[in-house]
Design an enzyme around this catalytic site. Structure first.
Site, mmCIF file in Angstrom:
data_model
loop_
_atom_site.group_PDB
_atom_site.id
_atom_site.type_symbol
_atom_site.label_atom_id
_atom_site.label_comp_id
_atom_site.label_asym_id
_atom_site.label_seq_id
_atom_site.Cartn_x
_atom_site.Cartn_y
_atom_site.Cartn_z
ATOM 1 N N GLU A 135 42.232 40.794 40.234
ATOM 2 C CA GLU A 135 42.813 39.783 39.478
ATOM 3 C C GLU A 135 42.144 38.939 38.822
ATOM 4 O O GLU A 135 41.184 39.641 38.853
ATOM 5 C CB GLU A 135 43.198 38.850 40.654
ATOM 6 C CG GLU A 135 44.808 39.436 41.380
ATOM 7 C CD GLU A 135 45.032 38.353 42.607
ATOM 8 O OE1 GLU A 135 44.812 36.790 42.574
ATOM 9 O OE2 GLU A 135 45.393 38.688 43.816
ATOM 10 N N LYS A 181 39.191 36.171 37.118
ATOM 11 C CA LYS A 181 38.505 35.346 38.487
ATOM 12 C C LYS A 181 38.617 33.934 37.854
ATOM 13 O O LYS A 181 37.763 33.440 36.854
ATOM 14 C CB LYS A 181 37.300 35.404 39.014
ATOM 15 C CG LYS A 181 36.365 34.821 39.510
ATOM 16 C CD LYS A 181 35.043 35.636 40.442
ATOM 17 C CE LYS A 181 34.485 34.873 41.218
ATOM 18 N NZ LYS A 181 34.811 33.395 41.254
ATOM 19 N N ARG A 184 39.568 25.495 43.909
ATOM 20 C CA ARG A 184 40.174 26.587 45.092
ATOM 21 C C ARG A 184 41.406 25.415 45.692
ATOM 22 O O ARG A 184 40.443 24.181 46.195
ATOM 23 C CB ARG A 184 39.388 27.253 45.783
ATOM 24 C CG ARG A 184 39.985 28.216 46.788
ATOM 25 C CD ARG A 184 39.166 29.266 47.552
ATOM 26 N NE ARG A 184 39.623 30.019 48.404
ATOM 27 C CZ ARG A 184 39.132 31.117 48.839
ATOM 28 N NH1 ARG A 184 37.957 31.486 48.485
ATOM 29 N NH2 ARG A 184 40.487 31.568 49.397
ATOM 30 N N ARG A 189 33.363 36.360 54.975
ATOM 31 C CA ARG A 189 32.985 37.505 53.932
ATOM 32 C C ARG A 189 33.030 38.652 53.960
ATOM 33 O O ARG A 189 32.608 39.008 54.414
ATOM 34 C CB ARG A 189 31.800 36.865 52.852
ATOM 35 C CG ARG A 189 31.456 37.252 51.623
ATOM 36 C CD ARG A 189 29.438 36.781 51.005
ATOM 37 N NE ARG A 189 29.610 35.569 51.511
ATOM 38 C CZ ARG A 189 30.051 35.256 50.511
ATOM 39 N NH1 ARG A 189 31.327 35.073 49.189
ATOM 40 N NH2 ARG A 189 30.253 33.368 50.133
HETATM 41 P P1 AMP Z 1 31.999 33.052 44.154
HETATM 42 O O1 AMP Z 1 32.813 31.130 44.954
HETATM 43 O O2 AMP Z 1 31.671 33.508 43.486
HETATM 44 O O3 AMP Z 1 32.317 33.112 45.820
HETATM 45 O O4 AMP Z 1 34.515 33.508 44.327
HETATM 46 C C1 AMP Z 1 35.284 33.240 45.243
HETATM 47 C C2 AMP Z 1 36.243 32.274 44.403
HETATM 48 O O5 AMP Z 1 36.388 32.699 43.270
HETATM 49 C C3 AMP Z 1 37.182 31.735 45.653
HETATM 50 O O6 AMP Z 1 36.854 30.754 46.738
HETATM 51 C C4 AMP Z 1 37.995 31.511 44.279
HETATM 52 O O7 AMP Z 1 37.340 29.797 44.756
HETATM 53 C C5 AMP Z 1 37.889 31.557 42.581
HETATM 54 N N1 AMP Z 1 38.944 32.891 42.123
HETATM 55 C C6 AMP Z 1 39.053 32.040 41.421
HETATM 56 N N2 AMP Z 1 40.015 33.368 41.048
HETATM 57 C C7 AMP Z 1 40.612 34.100 41.917
HETATM 58 C C8 AMP Z 1 41.466 35.286 42.479
HETATM 59 N N3 AMP Z 1 42.152 35.192 41.418
HETATM 60 N N4 AMP Z 1 41.987 35.748 43.870
HETATM 61 C C9 AMP Z 1 40.567 34.658 44.921
HETATM 62 N N5 AMP Z 1 39.578 33.801 44.701
HETATM 63 C C10 AMP Z 1 39.808 33.368 42.927
#
Ligand code: AMP
Length: 583
Positions: free
Chosen positions: A249, A251, A256, A416
């Site tokens: 998917e 990102k 969120r 995680r």
């Molecule tokens: P990170 O904050 O870098 O750990 O990345 C995870 C975050 O990416 C999640 O908490 C979501 O806020 C965001 N995110 C964006 N697109 C998606 C997606 N398609 N699926 C899951 N999380 C996503």
């Protein structure tokens, strides 16, 4: 339970420097609690009157508390201020002034936990005209009946400065120790907690219905679920190697959101499980219109969208929608779209234990036509080349990268796992990803910065296993003048005079602080370091960041959501591999 029992435990917790000892003090306290009061004891110890996501705050400013101390002790406001200036702590001020007025305790009734909790709850619910007077009265009533030691905590509580330093994991361990004598029930208790985000409810369930009820604990609409988190890997090949054919998917770089719906009622929670419903009226309307179930819990990423240009605005503009005032105007200026990427619950069915491919199918059926909620863009592939192409395309569209999802994995709340793996653009010579660090202390300014009472941060990563915060970087660059002023003010308010029990650092800052702020930090690389405690073993040095630079405050993250020691070690290994490949 008498409140004095709680105050005695708080005094012991305050004096403790070790987490294990903290756990022991709490489990002893829990042994003295009755089932119908354990939730109140937990909330009070967390410094709240309800689970944090309900957003119920006692909301008494320092000035009002000073006034209550003055009324209760009979000392003038000037005298109260004088003592406050001397002690630097409202609790110690109340304690000192009350002890010189000893006679009252002879006549008063001992305070119960229930009475203290109920009064605070009443204060929290008092609003409108004349509310300040009734809040002061409510606090005076408690102080009139409290011993000096009890007064210490009763005055710290409403201003949010209880400062016991107990984190959720410590409470979970203590609940397990109370029931089983050791940490063996921690995992099961944590699962229940991850599903409801309410430690009081978990404790009450354990006390009233036992561990069996904890094992059967189910997700509930309007109780936010602690979000699943993504691991990281450095390349498309390694992702496919790890989880095989998977969903990929985009990102999205936004906020969120977790959406809860029951008939026409909708609630929205942030990643930190704060209630944000009033901030996003268009999303509330979108959920009512487009979510085809009576009851549902789903997740997605919200982004500001430029209808005219047909493109997504950068993260900073989306963030402007996080506001209490001027909601309507900003909603018109920067309307949001929500990319739904998961469903956790729908019409009586708990989907968290179903595999991703089933959840996705349900999600696709759930979202009806409309302009606000869209499904996240997704492909399924087992081919690293295809994954790479989708990744490049996402970067071109201004996304952060991709998240690959294991088709057979459950939704693991609050953890995680390699069920979700993120891949972001890696910049040569720089750490591919920013890290989120917890501020554990700060330094005074030197040289040109002397005019500020701030010269840099001492930061830590989170050690999940030990529930400790371990130092990894001293950050002196990347601050604008404005930010320095902001930090000077923010951190000045949460200074503490000793290192907290959950902090592990051999470097001593000018001031230690309460664990409250998380900052995003960029760096050149991760190095091994003898001076930092992150990842440090008996004969092994720790890890540090080379040339760390402050990027921004991460108000959406709590200290326990900061980057973990384990992640740092994995990033270090990844960096080594990339360096080898480049040679
Ligand atoms: P990170 O904050 O870098 O750990 O990345 C995870 C975050 O990416 C999640 O908490 C979501 O806020 C965001 N995110 C964006 N697109 C998606 C997606 N398609 N699926 C899951 N999380 C996503």
């Amino acid at each position: 339970m008498e409140f004095s029992v709680l105050a005695d435990s708080y005094e012991k917790l305050e004096a403790t420097r070790g987490r294990l000892e903290m756990m022991a003090i709490l489990s002893e306290l829990f042994k003295k609690a009755k089932p119908d009061e354990i939730d109140r004891i937990i909330y009070l110890s967390q410094g709240v009157v309800a689970p944090p996501f309900e957003g119920i705050e006692v909301g008494l400013g320092e000035k009002l508390v000073e006034e209550a101390i003055s009324v209760a002790t009979g000392y003038s406001k000037r005298r109260v201020e004088e003592v406050y200036r001397k002690t630097g702590d409202l609790g110690n001020t109340a304690e000192e002034l009350l002890s010189s007025k000893q006679q009252m305790s002879l006549f008063s009734q001992p305070l119960s936990v229930q009475k203290v909790f109920d009064n605070f709850m009443k204060l929290a619910k008092t609003g409108g005209a004349g509310s300040q007077e009734s809040k002061i009265k409510g606090l005076v009533e408690l102080l009139n009946n409290s011993t000096p030691k009890e007064a210490r905590y009763i005055t710290r509580f409403p201003v949010g400065k209880l400062r016991l330093g107990v984190g959720d994991p410590t409470i979970l361990d203590a609940l397990s120790a109370y029931k089983a004598g050791d940490k063996s029930l921690r995992e099961e208790l944590e699962r229940a907690y991850n599903l409801c985000s309410d430690l009081g409810l978990v404790a009450r369930t354990l006390f009233v219905d036992g561990i069996e009820a904890i094992r059967k604990f189910r997700i509930k609409v309007f109780n936010p679920v602690r979000p699943a988190l993504a691991e990281r890997l450095p390349s498309a090949e390694e992702i496919i190697e790890k989880i095989g054919t998977c969903a990929v998917e985009r990102k999205y770089d936004g906020l969120r959101l977790q959406l809860h719906k029951q008939n026409e009622k909708v609630e929205i929670f942030s990643r930190r499980l704060e209630r944000m419903t009033p901030m996003f009226p268009e999303i509330v309307a979108g959920v009512r219109k487009q979510v085809g179930a009576k009851e549902a819990i789903l997740e997605g990423e919200a982004l500001a969208y430029n209808e005219t240009g047909g493109e997504y605005y950068p993260f900073q503009l989306t963030m402007q929608r996080k506001r209490k005032y001027g909601v309507k105007e900003k909603a018109e200026e920067y309307p949001l779209k929500l990319f739904a990427f998961d469903v956790l619950y729908a019409d009586g069915e708990d989907y968290t234990q179903r595999p991703y491919h089933e959840r996705r199918k349900r999600l696709e059926k759930l979202i009806g036509t409309g302009s606000v909620i869209k499904l996240s863009d997704m492909i399924v592939t087992g081919n690293p080349k295809k994954l790479e192409e989708f990744f490049e395309e996402s970067i071109e569209k201004g996304m952060e990268g991709i998240i690959a999802k294991d088709l057979n994995a459950e939704y693991v709340a609050g953890a995680r796992k390699f069920a979700w793996i993120k891949l972001k653009r890696s910049y040569k010579g720089e750490l591919a990803d920013r890290v989120d660090l917890v501020v554990i202390g700060y330094f005074l300014g030197k040289g040109a910065r002397e005019k500020f009472k701030f010269g840099g941060l001492l930061c830590a990563v989170y050690d999940e296993k030990e529930d400790m915060f371990k130092s990894i970087a001293k950050i002196g660059s990347g601050f604008s003048e404005e930010q320095m002023k902001q930090f000077e003010e923010m951190l000045g308010k949460i200074k503490v005079d000793h290192k907290l029990a959950r902090v592990d650092s051999e470097i001593k800052p000018n001031f230690w602080v309460d664990l409250k702020y998380v900052v995003a930090v960029a760096a050149d690389e991760i190095t091994r370091s003898p001076t930092h405690t992150a990842g440090k073993g008996k004969d092994e040095s720790g890890y540090a960041l080379r040339f760390p630079r402050m990027m921004e405050l991460r108000e959406d993250k709590s200290p326990e959501e900061a980057t973990t020691v384990q992640e740092i070690i994995e990033m270090y290994k990844m960096q080594k591999r990339i360096q080898l490949e480049e040679v």
